[in-house]
Design an enzyme around this catalytic site. Sequence first.
Site: not given
Length: 435
Positions: A51, A53, A110, A115-116, A121, A193, A195
Amino acid sequence: MYYQVISFSHKNCQQSLRENLAFVSLECKKDFLNKLTSFDFIDEAYVVSTCNRVEIVVATKDNFASFHAVIGTLSQKSGMDFYSIKEIANRYDDEEAILHVFSVVSSLDSLVIGESQITGQVKEAFKLSFDNKTAGAKLNKVVSYAIKCAAQIRNMTDISKQPISIASVAVAQAHKIYGDNITGMTAVVIGTGEMSVIAMKHLVRLGCDVTLISRNILKASEISKEIEESIKVDSIEHLKKYINRYRLLFTATSSPEPIIKEAMIENPNLNRVWFDMAIPKDIEDMDFENLQLFRIDDLQVISNQNYALKEEQALIARDIVLEYKDSFYHWLRVLSAEPVIKHMRLKVQDSISKELNRAIKKGFIEESMRHNVEKMANQMFNRFLHDPTNLLRETSGDSSGSNTLDAIQKLFNINVAHENVKKYKNEHHFKGYRK
């Protein structure tokens, strides 16, 4: 062999442009990777599309050519103008590329620092390309070092304590808007997902009644049971009913087109707070006075506040990234000496063989003596090369070591340009002479 990253992120590229560049399916990624690696100068590649990059990481023989190949292939995929993409692209070459990859995987680059999600990813992005046979040993070592770097940063700093993602920032913003009144409110979450899962966990902790909307009811039911039995599940076919009944909504699907459109709104006077966490966007652009619509880029201010709180820890983390970058290149330079050493020894063996054949042919040495004479000659040359090869290994780790390697290759007429240095990692060459 060189490394390169072409990056389009929240730092240099607006959300609308990232949406055009995003990869909406695995097949789209694979097709793109196949096209890239079909160029002779691109050995390996993988694509990170999230979301925040879109990044293309390549191992290449020619940074100039690979950059233009990536931009051109992106232009074909997205339908965007070549020069428009080139203008907004951030390009990182070689050591800068490695530094960037390590920073990304460590979540220092980020939208929300610490953030983990990004580590996983990148792992998934590399695995997809590896399984597709468009990435291998050259990029595997980069990703491996990056993951180790991220792990050390988590262990040595507080940067990932109380980890924050885009989803948790969105829920925090909703809490800020509604205050304690958020407890007992119904929050509609669309998508199954990561998120959406994070958003639901935070919403449940705030005491919200959560309804999960999905195309896959079975998967949604399994996820809801893992988080909280009270989460309700419904089909996306009933989406219109929910957006006209409830005020609070979070959406993060992989749909290539908006799933919520202005025509679906029946009551524009209902006060709504919506969070669109998807790329491409899930919610069509619409202008209702009573709608507060937050997209990913709208959360930048909150993430900046988070960055300010963690800035000191981020400085420590960046030092660790630099150390790992230096360590990676030290390993790469040391390894690059091995094919040169191997070819030096092969030339020695070839010379011994030719001279021995000549001596036997002229009658200087009897054929029965071949083995013993060859063994003695090898011992002599191993003794002679012992100190130089050890010194070459030691000095190759220095930043100036490549000059020494180049000089030796010219001196001995050795060409290892197309050698895969990784294959020498576990070979055991003579590091001295046999006694």
